[in-house]
Design an enzyme around this catalytic site. Structure first.
Site, PDB file in Angstrom:
ATOM      1  CG  HIS A  37     -18.984  19.328  -5.554  1.00  0.00           C
ATOM      2  ND1 HIS A  37     -18.879  20.345  -4.639  1.00  0.00           N
ATOM      3  CD2 HIS A  37     -17.714  19.051  -5.955  1.00  0.00           C
ATOM      4  CE1 HIS A  37     -17.602  20.671  -4.508  1.00  0.00           C
ATOM      5  NE2 HIS A  37     -16.887  19.904  -5.289  1.00  0.00           N
ATOM      6  CB  VAL A  44     -22.617  25.157  -0.106  1.00  0.00           C
ATOM      7  CG1 VAL A  44     -21.383  24.764   0.701  1.00  0.00           C
ATOM      8  CG2 VAL A  44     -23.642  25.825   0.804  1.00  0.00           C
ATOM      9  CB  CYS A  45     -20.833  22.812  -4.537  1.00  0.00           C
ATOM     10  SG  CYS A  45     -21.401  21.468  -3.464  1.00  0.00           S
ATOM     11  CB  THR A  46     -20.938  27.967  -6.500  1.00  0.00           C
ATOM     12  OG1 THR A  46     -21.862  27.245  -7.320  1.00  0.00           O
ATOM     13  CG2 THR A  46     -20.374  29.132  -7.282  1.00  0.00           C
ATOM     14  CG  LEU A  49     -16.223  23.333  -7.160  1.00  0.00           C
ATOM     15  CD1 LEU A  49     -17.281  23.140  -8.242  1.00  0.00           C
ATOM     16  CD2 LEU A  49     -15.142  22.292  -7.311  1.00  0.00           C
TER      17      LEU A  49
END
Length: 212
Positions: A37, A44-46, A49
């Site tokens: 990340h 987007v990464c939230t 995950l």
């Protein structure tokens, strides 16, 4: 030098949201999904995950452990995890590497020349129990990763490691598979694939998926 399929995944020791990770020891005899990340608190990464956390049972039944990498320090990860848990209605149940010195990012070639110098690109590595890299996928910042596809690839790799088959386009677990062209002995084919096969062409032979 960039990593290629079949290369040994580099070992490292780095801090994480769950303490120190000695990668090869931590991986043990399991499959690993290592995914990078660019930074904490990225939208987007939230979502990625959070979705990964929700797949805990799917990973477990495939003997897989996920491991995330971000260039921010542990205290930032802890705050981000709280956000992920709240906004994605889940609980992060895997470590996030605190790669503040970019050691892991550089080992795994996660920083590309045309990308910002301080941000990792969004790459996925699937690593098998022998510590060999079996798949790499690199996504642009604007596109969330497809974790259903990652599970599909793991299913394919685990199946094809055990049988002389390959999986065709858009294959899903349970679909017909392809007998590898190198297998030509009909007695062996009959023994390996008792349900028989359908030869679309001499080089394209479909058979029901063997039981894993």
């Amino acid at each position: 030098m960039s990593l290629r399929l079949g290369d040994t995944a580099p070992d490292f020791t780095q801090q994480s949201s769950e303490g120190e990770i000695r990668f090869h020891d931590w991986a043990g005899d399991q499959w690993i999904v290592l995914f990078s990340h660019p930074a904490d608190f990225t939208p987007v990464c939230t979502t990625e995950l959070g979705y990964t956390a929700k797949l805990a049972d799917e990973f477990k039944k495939r003997n897989v452990k996920p491991l995330a990498v971000s260039v921010d320090p542990v205290d930032s990860h802890e705050k981000w995890i709280a956000d992920i848990n709240e906004t994605q209605n889940t609980r992060v149940n895997f470590p996030i590497i605190a790669d503040a010195d970019r050691k892991v990012a550089e080992l795994y070639d996660m920083i590309h020349p045309n990308s910002l110098a301080n941000l990792t690109v969004r790459t996925v590595f699937i690593i098998d129990p022998a510590k060999k890299i079996r798949l790499t996928l690199t996504y642009p910042a604007s596109t969330g990763r497809n974790f259903n596809e990652i599970l599909r690839v793991i299913d394919s790799l685990q199946l094809t490691d055990g049988y002389k088959v390959a999986t065709p386009a858009n294959w899903q677990d349970g679909d017909d598979v392809v007998i590898v062209p190198s297998l030509q002995d009909e007695a062996e084919i009959a023994q390996r694939f008792p349900k028989g096969y359908r030869a679309v062409r001499p080089y394209l032979r479909l058979t029901p998926q063997p039981n894993r």
